[in-house]
Design a protein around this motif. Sequence first.
Motif, PDB file in Angstrom:
ATOM      1  N   PHE A  33     -48.158  -2.186 -21.091  1.00 45.86           N
ATOM      2  CA  PHE A  33     -47.233  -1.147 -20.640  1.00 45.86           C
ATOM      3  C   PHE A  33     -47.722  -0.537 -19.327  1.00 45.86           C
ATOM      4  N   PRO A  34     -46.823   0.125 -18.592  1.00 47.72           N
ATOM      5  CA  PRO A  34     -47.256   0.756 -17.336  1.00 47.72           C
ATOM      6  C   PRO A  34     -48.316   1.809 -17.626  1.00 47.72           C
ATOM      7  N   GLU A  35     -49.333   1.833 -16.804  1.00 45.70           N
ATOM      8  CA  GLU A  35     -50.403   2.819 -17.007  1.00 45.70           C
ATOM      9  C   GLU A  35     -50.284   3.954 -15.988  1.00 45.70           C
ATOM     10  N   GLU A  36     -49.166   3.946 -15.218  1.00 41.93           N
ATOM     11  CA  GLU A  36     -48.958   5.045 -14.279  1.00 41.93           C
ATOM     12  C   GLU A  36     -48.340   6.232 -15.008  1.00 41.93           C
ATOM     13  N   LYS A  37     -48.268   7.337 -14.310  1.00 38.49           N
ATOM     14  CA  LYS A  37     -47.707   8.532 -14.942  1.00 38.49           C
ATOM     15  C   LYS A  37     -46.215   8.335 -15.230  1.00 38.49           C
ATOM     16  N   ILE A  38     -45.807   8.745 -16.421  1.00 43.35           N
ATOM     17  CA  ILE A  38     -44.404   8.649 -16.838  1.00 43.35           C
ATOM     18  C   ILE A  38     -43.841  10.069 -16.882  1.00 43.35           C
ATOM     19  N   ASP A  39     -42.626  10.256 -16.377  1.00 45.12           N
ATOM     20  CA  ASP A  39     -42.023  11.599 -16.427  1.00 45.12           C
ATOM     21  C   ASP A  39     -41.330  11.841 -17.766  1.00 45.12           C
ATOM     22  N   VAL A  40     -40.570  10.834 -18.209  1.00 51.16           N
ATOM     23  CA  VAL A  40     -39.890  10.960 -19.505  1.00 51.16           C
ATOM     24  C   VAL A  40     -40.211   9.712 -20.322  1.00 51.16           C
ATOM     25  N   LEU A  41     -40.798   9.920 -21.495  1.00 54.62           N
ATOM     26  CA  LEU A  41     -41.145   8.801 -22.373  1.00 54.62           C
ATOM     27  C   LEU A  41     -40.238   8.841 -23.603  1.00 54.62           C
ATOM     28  N   VAL A  42     -39.483   7.759 -23.825  1.00 56.74           N
ATOM     29  CA  VAL A  42     -38.657   7.630 -25.031  1.00 56.74           C
ATOM     30  C   VAL A  42     -39.409   6.671 -25.946  1.00 56.74           C
ATOM     31  N   ALA A  57     -46.916  -0.637 -33.411  1.00 54.34           N
ATOM     32  CA  ALA A  57     -48.133   0.086 -33.070  1.00 54.34           C
ATOM     33  C   ALA A  57     -48.496   1.075 -34.176  1.00 54.34           C
ATOM     34  N   THR A  58     -49.796   1.303 -34.355  1.00 64.90           N
ATOM     35  CA  THR A  58     -50.226   2.381 -35.240  1.00 64.90           C
ATOM     36  C   THR A  58     -49.863   3.707 -34.579  1.00 64.90           C
ATOM     37  N   ARG A  59     -49.811   4.760 -35.379  1.00 69.18           N
ATOM     38  CA  ARG A  59     -49.463   6.063 -34.796  1.00 69.18           C
ATOM     39  C   ARG A  59     -50.545   6.513 -33.823  1.00 69.18           C
ATOM     40  N   ASP A  60     -51.799   6.124 -34.098  1.00 68.14           N
ATOM     41  CA  ASP A  60     -52.885   6.504 -33.179  1.00 68.14           C
ATOM     42  C   ASP A  60     -52.750   5.761 -31.851  1.00 68.14           C
ATOM     43  N   GLY A  61     -52.304   4.494 -31.913  1.00 63.22           N
ATOM     44  CA  GLY A  61     -52.094   3.717 -30.690  1.00 63.22           C
ATOM     45  C   GLY A  61     -51.030   4.352 -29.806  1.00 63.22           C
ATOM     46  N   LEU A  62     -49.944   4.803 -30.436  1.00 66.97           N
ATOM     47  CA  LEU A  62     -48.872   5.448 -29.668  1.00 66.97           C
ATOM     48  C   LEU A  62     -49.340   6.784 -29.098  1.00 66.97           C
ATOM     49  N   LEU A  63     -50.086   7.517 -29.928  1.00 68.86           N
ATOM     50  CA  LEU A  63     -50.576   8.828 -29.463  1.00 68.86           C
ATOM     51  C   LEU A  63     -51.502   8.656 -28.265  1.00 68.86           C
ATOM     52  N   SER A  64     -52.314   7.621 -28.304  1.00 67.05           N
ATOM     53  CA  SER A  64     -53.236   7.427 -27.193  1.00 67.05           C
ATOM     54  C   SER A  64     -52.474   6.983 -25.940  1.00 67.05           C
ATOM     55  N   TYR A  65     -51.337   6.284 -26.116  1.00 64.89           N
ATOM     56  CA  TYR A  65     -50.507   5.964 -24.946  1.00 64.89           C
ATOM     57  C   TYR A  65     -49.915   7.249 -24.340  1.00 64.89           C
ATOM     58  N   VAL A  66     -49.459   8.160 -25.190  1.00 62.00           N
ATOM     59  CA  VAL A  66     -48.941   9.458 -24.699  1.00 62.00           C
ATOM     60  C   VAL A  66     -50.033  10.173 -23.914  1.00 62.00           C
ATOM     61  N   GLN A  67     -51.241  10.126 -24.457  1.00 62.49           N
ATOM     62  CA  GLN A  67     -52.369  10.800 -23.799  1.00 62.49           C
ATOM     63  C   GLN A  67     -52.612  10.227 -22.390  1.00 62.49           C
ATOM     64  N   ARG A  68     -52.485   8.904 -22.271  1.00 62.33           N
ATOM     65  CA  ARG A  68     -52.714   8.279 -20.951  1.00 62.33           C
ATOM     66  C   ARG A  68     -51.545   8.536 -20.003  1.00 62.33           C
ATOM     67  N   ALA A  69     -50.312   8.487 -20.534  1.00 64.10           N
ATOM     68  CA  ALA A  69     -49.134   8.602 -19.655  1.00 64.10           C
ATOM     69  C   ALA A  69     -48.834  10.054 -19.287  1.00 64.10           C
ATOM     70  N   GLN A  70     -49.323  11.019 -20.098  1.00 64.43           N
ATOM     71  CA  GLN A  70     -49.116  12.447 -19.849  1.00 64.43           C
ATOM     72  C   GLN A  70     -47.676  12.743 -19.413  1.00 64.43           C
ATOM     73  N   PRO A  71     -46.691  12.335 -20.210  1.00 69.71           N
ATOM     74  CA  PRO A  71     -45.304  12.529 -19.788  1.00 69.71           C
ATOM     75  C   PRO A  71     -44.908  14.011 -19.787  1.00 69.71           C
TER      76      PRO A  71
END
Length: 457
Positions: free
Chosen positions: A195-204, A403-417
């Motif tokens: 997935f993109p590792e750049e900053k995301i403004d809106v994550l669905v 994805a596990t819920r932790d995997g998704l949470l860590s993606y949110v943490q990286r993308a900081q939407p």
Amino acid sequence: MKFTNLTRAEEIGANSYLLEAGGSRILLDAGMHPRAAGAPATPNFDALGARGFDALVLTHAHQDHVGCLPLAMRLCPDAPVFMTEATAAISDVMLHNSVNVMMRQREELSLPDYPLFSHREIERISAEWRIVNLRSRFDLSGERATNVEGVTCELFDAGHILGSAGVLLRAEGRRIFYTGDVNFEDQTLMRAAEFPEEKIDVLVMETTRGDSPVPEGFTRKSEEVRFLAVLQAALDDGGPILIPVFALGKSQELLALLHGARKAGALRGGFGLYVGGLGAKVTAVTDRLRGSAPRHHGDLRLASCLPMEVVGGSDMAKLPILPRTIYAISSGMMTENTLSNILAPRILENPAAHCMFVGYSDPDSPAGRLRASAPGDELVIDGRQRPVRRQCKVEQFTLSAHATRDGLLSYVQRAQPGKVLLVHGDPPAVSWFAREIPRVSPRSEVIVPPPGQAVEI
Ligand SMILES: [Zn+2]
Ligand SMILES: [Zn+2]
């Protein structure tokens, strides 16, 4: 910028979402509810209003994302429809199968509107689908995007099933990313999402496993080892083994896993193997596209990697129940009228038999009831038949394509939407993310988009 959830409830149902951005209206997925029938099985397309949509992007070919694509295309015949090559090839198989299922349901459920579309309509519309490569930016007319004006779109490998993709839309100087269904870990066949590792403004974001904590020390690899050990013991027991699998995704993962295990000596002795007809069709597509869609074991031909027999609906009554034999047939949830449901009574009432679950089951499905049962319980597997007394052994494994819920949470943490919209989950799953996201990304506004209402994003 606006987002409308066209799914009819907060659930994994007929997934479809409208994004209004940069003066365009983009429809993301057009699914059919896997367990509903008639109008409740379709997305709430009425909420599109007279303006419809300008383009449609399809993330992958599971029924809950593709099942109502022909209806959406009928509403807006001029709107281009974008997807990966593998998603197009598999969607074709899945939609034709869906017509056959609806023709049967027409009589059984007295649904005079069924089938909602025909084989001929699928042939016509599939010729119009626009194939796009991963990581290639295009505008909504399908041209390669060379300027940054207007809305552009780019697909990223989602690691869920063959062809699956997340959708990055750039509009109004912002980045909106829809995950579709995703897996951040390697499966046997599918590679982890990129997935993109750049900053995301809106994550669905999908939230399928929000209500499933991952046990301490759990890894997919250790779960595969446990699965193979139990399978070996069941084969050595001499029992027939039913593994209810989704025709798309899990069937191919299981073949790759069995093949790898036999090659590595982790499965000893011969065994019989029956696979379902729809699963075999998807396996053929998977083999045909080996080398072009991202996956592990790029050279492996799944259809011939093990001796196996293909069975269809009409064979089920005569299908022999044999010792040391695996029945890897759909559906994964043992939905009524599917191969696994038809076979189930003969397995359940056999004390020598095993039933091994490898993926998600809705608690209200026959598989969900069987998983929650104890030996000796009476179970309704098919509403038109007498209940079945369960004598077989039941084992459960977590070899999820999500994805596990932790995997998704860590993606949110990286993308900081700036904003996270939670979709594709039952209420407890959605609630878990709504509670946890502020902990890892305090500046993200968490939104649960209510069905049928446009929310300003
Ligand atoms: Zn899916
Ligand atoms: Zn889904």
